[in-house]
Design an enzyme around this catalytic site. Structure first.
Site, PDB file in Angstrom:
ATOM      1  N   ASP A   1      46.400  34.227  38.573  1.00  0.00           N
ATOM      2  CA  ASP A   1      47.343  34.927  39.241  1.00  0.00           C
ATOM      3  C   ASP A   1      48.621  34.894  38.692  1.00  0.00           C
ATOM      4  O   ASP A   1      49.546  34.428  39.596  1.00  0.00           O
ATOM      5  CB  ASP A   1      47.290  35.013  40.800  1.00  0.00           C
ATOM      6  CG  ASP A   1      47.974  36.122  41.438  1.00  0.00           C
ATOM      7  OD1 ASP A   1      48.188  37.218  40.865  1.00  0.00           O
ATOM      8  OD2 ASP A   1      48.362  35.851  42.572  1.00  0.00           O
TER       9      ASP A   1
ATOM     10  N   CYS B   1      50.147  41.805  37.812  1.00  0.00           N
ATOM     11  CA  CYS B   1      50.804  42.496  38.532  1.00  0.00           C
ATOM     12  C   CYS B   1      51.902  43.225  37.687  1.00  0.00           C
ATOM     13  O   CYS B   1      53.013  43.856  38.520  1.00  0.00           O
ATOM     14  CB  CYS B   1      51.606  41.836  39.663  1.00  0.00           C
ATOM     15  SG  CYS B   1      52.436  40.372  39.179  1.00  0.00           S
TER      16      CYS B   1
ATOM     17  N   ARG C   1      42.266  37.263  48.327  1.00  0.00           N
ATOM     18  CA  ARG C   1      42.266  35.666  48.552  1.00  0.00           C
ATOM     19  C   ARG C   1      40.988  35.626  49.483  1.00  0.00           C
ATOM     20  O   ARG C   1      39.831  34.712  49.245  1.00  0.00           O
ATOM     21  CB  ARG C   1      43.383  35.137  49.529  1.00  0.00           C
ATOM     22  CG  ARG C   1      44.453  35.144  48.412  1.00  0.00           C
ATOM     23  CD  ARG C   1      45.475  34.211  49.193  1.00  0.00           C
ATOM     24  NE  ARG C   1      46.411  35.209  50.010  1.00  0.00           N
ATOM     25  CZ  ARG C   1      47.507  35.737  49.877  1.00  0.00           C
ATOM     26  NH1 ARG C   1      48.007  35.486  48.686  1.00  0.00           N
ATOM     27  NH2 ARG C   1      48.046  36.419  50.648  1.00  0.00           N
TER      28      ARG C   1
HETATM   29  N1  SAH Z   1      48.292  33.414  43.860  1.00  0.00           N
HETATM   30  C1  SAH Z   1      49.433  33.315  44.439  1.00  0.00           C
HETATM   31  C2  SAH Z   1      50.654  34.012  44.133  1.00  0.00           C
HETATM   32  C3  SAH Z   1      51.007  33.422  42.523  1.00  0.00           C
HETATM   33  S1  SAH Z   1      52.493  33.955  42.326  1.00  0.00           S
HETATM   34  C4  SAH Z   1      49.178  33.498  45.815  1.00  0.00           C
HETATM   35  O1  SAH Z   1      47.993  34.188  46.299  1.00  0.00           O
HETATM   36  O2  SAH Z   1      49.994  33.223  46.703  1.00  0.00           O
HETATM   37  C5  SAH Z   1      52.690  33.221  40.574  1.00  0.00           C
HETATM   38  C6  SAH Z   1      53.015  31.773  40.660  1.00  0.00           C
HETATM   39  O3  SAH Z   1      53.014  31.343  39.158  1.00  0.00           O
HETATM   40  C7  SAH Z   1      54.441  31.330  41.335  1.00  0.00           C
HETATM   41  O4  SAH Z   1      54.175  30.619  42.292  1.00  0.00           O
HETATM   42  C8  SAH Z   1      55.008  30.772  40.149  1.00  0.00           C
HETATM   43  O5  SAH Z   1      55.844  29.659  40.590  1.00  0.00           O
HETATM   44  C9  SAH Z   1      54.320  30.276  39.197  1.00  0.00           C
HETATM   45  N2  SAH Z   1      54.471  29.949  37.680  1.00  0.00           N
HETATM   46  C10 SAH Z   1      55.090  30.916  37.097  1.00  0.00           C
HETATM   47  N3  SAH Z   1      55.035  30.351  35.640  1.00  0.00           N
HETATM   48  C11 SAH Z   1      54.414  29.435  35.748  1.00  0.00           C
HETATM   49  C12 SAH Z   1      53.694  28.582  34.400  1.00  0.00           C
HETATM   50  N4  SAH Z   1      54.145  29.083  33.170  1.00  0.00           N
HETATM   51  N5  SAH Z   1      52.888  27.841  34.914  1.00  0.00           N
HETATM   52  C13 SAH Z   1      52.436  27.441  36.247  1.00  0.00           C
HETATM   53  N6  SAH Z   1      53.134  28.174  36.949  1.00  0.00           N
HETATM   54  C14 SAH Z   1      53.676  29.219  36.999  1.00  0.00           C
END
Ligand code: SAH
Length: 393
Positions: free
Chosen positions: A296, A336, A208
């Site tokens: 992500d 991940c 980040r």
């Molecule tokens: N980048 C973030 C972590 C991401 S975790 C950080 O640095 O904190 C993955 C995220 O994707 C979660 O918040 C989950 O709610 C979201 N997510 C999962 N499937 C999704 C989809 N199809 N569309 C949008 N968001 C989604």
């Protein structure tokens, strides 16, 4: 209580891999209790390791030590002190007050994760062995860190494979559910009771910060934004605009709090609740474009068995992202998934660029933060990979 391995099945233990699969076991003596410590011996009777016993799991035993030594409170204290020492050498506290203190197998305690959120520790016990020693470990954590509050988030699905039920709640002290942490000088609200994982994606902390370095004057699209980690870093470092997308309304509500907490003018940020796969198509059809895109996503492939379907999903979002990027724009793309290794991930991103009609270069390979170390003998510990790509054409 010994477990005897089948002939020629000691190779992986001799290479110090900590997992013993059911198929490697010849017989188990005396019906040991779930989580209890067992001695592993080779088919010709030689001592190999002391391990925890998981009668319900395909990973039937996990090694505590390859040395013939007692596995007791002192043993765990040594492991925990070593893990704390590493984080001190890494000077984690000078960067962030939220970081991983214990990274399971890679810190010598299979199944146990401990994340520090300022004055609260969040513990996640994933295996019969870590469950067996949990109370002892909680005592040691208080003694060795001086942190009085421990919250348990043992609610990951993998516990089921061990025959363990989900457990969530206070283990020690009086932790608040909602905490404030400071990462690279930026503030975040974290809910350790309802948030994902132990509350925050600590493994992306340094990445980040990396995004922040390049964000000045950029129009940024942050996909799968959760509570806005990447968005806040980009905004604080001078991004012109950030559009944050996630399917979770709860995550977006915390993101809005995080915007206020960091004194970021509301007019530079937009939250959008929705499905990234659909929204990226909508943006493409609307001829939207961005200088920086972050992808992500959640774990599409927990194991190699899911790799094919997951590969298609990764390719889809990366292809769309390449189309939405302006020339010279940067893509920060992550996976991940344990089931997709770094080489395969790079191939997927390359084929996405090809199908998008784009030329791009990799300027950096990224990984999980240093507080999530990877044991050389346990390559499974390397789960997070990322690429920073620049679109040249
Ligand atoms: N980048 C973030 C972590 C991401 S975790 C950080 O640095 O904190 C993955 C995220 O994707 C979660 O918040 C989950 O709610 C979201 N997510 C999962 N499937 C999704 C989809 N199809 N569309 C949008 N968001 C989604």
């Amino acid at each position: 209580m010994p477990i005897t391995l089948n002939p020629n099945r000691e190779k992986s233990i001799l290479r110090r891999h900590p997992w013993i699969f059911a198929g490697a076991i010849h017989h188990v003596d005396n019906d040991p209790a779930s989580g209890s410590t067992v001695e592993l011996i080779s088919s010709d009777g030689l001592f190999l390791a002391h391990a925890s016993y998981s009668p319900h799991s395909q990973i039937r035993a996990r090694v505590w030590t390859f040395i013939d030594e007692p596995v007791d409170k002192d043993f765990f204290r040594r492991k925990i002190k070593a893990a704390i020492n590493v984080r001190q050498r890494l000077k984690m506290e000078s960067l962030t007050n939220a970081y991983r203190l214990l990274h399971a197998e890679s810190d010598g305690i299979p199944g146990l994760i401990v994340d520090r959120y300022n004055n609260v520790l969040v513990l996640q016990s994933l295996t019969a062995g870590s469950e067996f020693w949990k109370e002892t470990i909680a005592d040691i954590l208080v003694e060795e860190t001086g942190v009085q509050n421990i919250y348990e988030r043992s609610d990951a699905d993998v516990r089921e494979l061990e025959g363990l039920k989900p457990l969530v709640g206070i283990l020690r002290g009086k932790p608040e559910n909602q905490l404030r942490i400071t990462e690279y000088g930026l503030h975040f609200q974290v809910n350790i009771a309802t948030g994902h994982k132990t509350g925050f994606y600590l493994d992306q902390s340094h990445n980040r910060h990396r995004v922040g370095e390049f964000a000045k004057d950029c129009d940024v699209l942050n996909c799968f934004c959760y509570t806005g980690g990447f968005s806040i870093h980009a905004l604080a470092m001078g991004a012109k605009s950030v559009l944050s997308v996630d399917s979770s309304a709860d995550a977006l509500a915390l993101l809005e709090e995080n915007i206020v907490l960091n004194d970021i003018p509301a007019n530079r940020h937009t939250s959008l609740e929705g499905d990234v796969f659909q929204l990226l198509r909508k943006f493409r059809d609307g001829n939207r474009s961005f200088d920086m895109i972050i992808l992500d996503p959640p774990k599409f492939a927990p194991t190699a068995a899911h790799a094919e379907k997951a590969s298609r999903a990764y390719k889809d979002i990366n292809l769309l992202a390449f189309k939405l990027l302006r020339r010279g724009g940067m893509l920060f793309t992550y996976s991940c998934s344990g089931g997709i290794d770094a080489a395969l991930f790079q191939k997927i991103v390359a084929s996405a660029a090809l199908d998008a009609g784009t030329d791009a270069t990799i300027i950096e390979h990224l990984s999980q933060g240093r507080d999530h170390p990877i044991s050389l003998h346990f390559p499974e510990g390397a789960y997070l990979k990322g690429l920073v790509c620049v679109k040249s054409y």
